[in-house]
Motif scaffolding. Sequence first.
Motif, short mmCIF file in Angstrom:
data_model
loop_
_atom_site.label_atom_id
_atom_site.label_comp_id
_atom_site.label_asym_id
_atom_site.label_seq_id
_atom_site.Cartn_x
_atom_site.Cartn_y
_atom_site.Cartn_z
N VAL A 5 0.94 -1.20 -0.19
CA VAL A 5 0.06 0.09 -0.04
C VAL A 5 0.83 1.34 0.16
N PRO A 6 0.81 1.97 -1.20
CA PRO A 6 1.68 3.43 -1.07
C PRO A 6 1.54 4.19 -0.01
N TYR A 7 2.51 4.57 0.89
CA TYR A 7 2.31 5.32 2.21
C TYR A 7 1.58 6.79 1.82
N ALA A 8 1.67 7.26 0.54
CA ALA A 8 0.90 8.65 0.15
C ALA A 8 -0.30 8.46 0.38
N TRP A 9 -0.92 7.24 -0.02
CA TRP A 9 -2.38 7.13 0.29
C TRP A 9 -2.94 7.46 1.80
N ILE A 10 -2.18 6.84 2.74
CA ILE A 10 -2.35 7.10 3.87
C ILE A 10 -2.09 8.51 4.40
N GLU A 11 -1.08 8.99 3.99
CA GLU A 11 -0.72 10.42 4.40
C GLU A 11 -1.93 11.45 3.68
N GLN A 12 -2.49 11.00 2.73
CA GLN A 12 -3.56 11.88 2.27
C GLN A 12 -4.83 11.48 2.72
N THR A 13 -4.95 10.67 3.81
CA THR A 13 -6.43 10.37 4.12
C THR A 13 -6.36 10.89 5.70
N ARG A 14 -7.51 11.44 6.17
CA ARG A 14 -7.70 12.14 7.51
C ARG A 14 -7.79 10.96 8.38
N PRO A 15 -7.29 11.11 9.79
CA PRO A 15 -7.56 10.20 10.80
C PRO A 15 -9.06 9.73 10.88
N GLY A 16 -9.45 8.62 11.08
CA GLY A 16 -10.86 7.82 10.93
C GLY A 16 -10.98 7.57 9.32
N GLY A 17 -10.35 7.90 8.33
CA GLY A 17 -10.61 7.81 6.94
C GLY A 17 -10.36 6.31 6.68
N LEU A 72 -8.75 -5.65 0.92
CA LEU A 72 -8.37 -5.07 2.28
C LEU A 72 -9.15 -3.66 2.46
N ARG A 73 -9.59 -3.59 3.74
CA ARG A 73 -10.34 -2.44 4.27
C ARG A 73 -9.37 -1.78 5.56
N LEU A 74 -8.63 -0.59 5.33
CA LEU A 74 -7.96 -0.17 6.13
C LEU A 74 -8.56 1.16 6.99
N ASP A 75 -8.40 1.17 8.19
CA ASP A 75 -8.73 2.40 8.88
C ASP A 75 -7.39 3.19 9.17
N VAL A 76 -7.44 4.47 8.92
CA VAL A 76 -6.00 5.42 9.26
C VAL A 76 -6.37 6.10 10.63
N LEU A 77 -5.12 6.01 11.45
CA LEU A 77 -5.26 6.25 12.63
C LEU A 77 -4.65 7.46 12.79
N PRO A 78 -4.65 8.40 13.93
CA PRO A 78 -3.91 9.67 14.06
C PRO A 78 -2.41 9.63 13.84
N ASP A 79 -1.90 8.48 14.42
CA ASP A 79 -0.53 8.63 14.20
C ASP A 79 0.19 8.29 13.01
N GLY A 80 -0.54 8.13 11.98
CA GLY A 80 -0.13 7.73 10.69
C GLY A 80 0.03 6.41 10.47
N THR A 81 -0.61 5.43 11.44
CA THR A 81 -0.80 4.04 10.95
C THR A 81 -2.01 3.65 10.32
N ALA A 82 -2.06 2.88 9.47
CA ALA A 82 -3.15 2.31 8.76
C ALA A 82 -3.36 0.75 9.21
N THR A 83 -4.45 0.17 9.49
CA THR A 83 -4.64 -1.11 10.18
C THR A 83 -5.90 -1.61 9.83
N GLY A 84 -6.20 -2.79 9.35
CA GLY A 84 -7.50 -3.19 9.02
C GLY A 84 -7.35 -4.77 8.55
N ARG A 85 -8.54 -5.27 8.18
CA ARG A 85 -8.47 -6.86 8.01
C ARG A 85 -8.93 -6.85 6.41
N PHE A 86 -8.66 -8.24 5.83
CA PHE A 86 -8.91 -8.69 4.57
C PHE A 86 -10.48 -9.00 4.69
N VAL A 87 -11.18 -8.77 3.61
CA VAL A 87 -12.82 -8.87 3.82
C VAL A 87 -12.97 -9.82 2.56
N GLY A 88 -12.20 -10.54 1.84
CA GLY A 88 -12.52 -11.49 0.83
C GLY A 88 -11.58 -11.60 -0.29
#
Length: 366
Positions: free
Chosen positions: A168-180, A196-212
């Motif tokens: 996942v390019p980190y630019a996508w995470i940087e350009q997404t607001r926390p909670g996005g 994959l569905r990722l939630d973006v956290l305030p510290d710049g981490t993104a985490t989530g589960r695979f859904v199919g």
Amino acid sequence: MTDWREVMRRVPRARFTPPVVWADLGPGPWARVDRDTDPQEWERVVALDQPLITQFQDGAAEGGGLATSSLSMPTVVVEGLDQLAPYDHHRVLEIGTGSGWTAALLADRVGGTNVTTVEVDPALGMRAAERLKASGCEARVVVGDGAGGWPPGAPFDRVHVTCAVPQVPYAWIEQTRPGGVIVVPYSPGFGCGALLRLDVLPDGTATGRFVGSADYMMLRSRRPAGGQAHEWVDAARRDVRTSRTRIDPRALRHEPVSVDVTVAALVPGVLSRYYEAEDGTTTLWVLDRDDHRGPWASVDYEPDRSDFGVEQAGTRSLWDEVEAAYVRWLAWGRPDITRFGLTVTPDTHAVWLDDPGNVIGPPPGP
């Protein structure tokens, strides 16, 4: 929850379908369907719940070679949009405009001025922009490498990706607001990909589960070089090690997608290629993603054999690594893909099982 089927009735796929498409209509190669020569067949095929290929070889070929743009099957589109779950007035970044259809669907939901869609192919981007304008949609079409996102529009509330990535390019995470939310087909190279569905956290981490599962074309700037397995194998075939295995290599093709995610995490930096002949024989190739003259392995299945021939070469015994990862997946009880997740930081991609603290292996290679 948005009824995306209703949105599709308001924004029909046919409105964004090129006059010539290729469809899987049975045994044999993709069938070419031309609206000008057979409009009834074109309308019938466009209404099917299946993908339609719209481009081969980045526009350099028709009907053969690598498929490089498509209209995804509607049920798959709905699955991704359901996971994205945009709210009213959300700002959405889409990576991979293609025909423009999914950008139009998103625009119907959140408003056209809130949608930015990025397309690497200038010709595809131009035609998509024309279709969007003709349908009254105000979505912004940007031509460029989607791996960089679109910084002028940040922050976005949602990132919708219509092509696969090995990381996942980190630019996508940087350009997404926390909670996005980022919804992306993740395909590190072994087997099929997973949604994959990722939630973006305030510290710049993104985490989530695979859904199919999610079998998408690769983001153009992230494709591995080459295509056929033999392109990775030195013609002289020096220093080949031979052995036998009792594991049926077809399992690595036909088991649930969670085994692909497991192997990619435990055997970083590898690709798989699978070839099947009419007589039932098959060959599974395991290849080094980044080095065409690096390690490789092949396993040949033959009907009515109790074990199968293995060839390996290079500094790693890739089949041994893949076999060990597969056995580990079996020992875990064949966990479903929804038990796996991914955490992304500026420096790492960590695949985990059940809990982000339970990382199962090193990240796949960049």
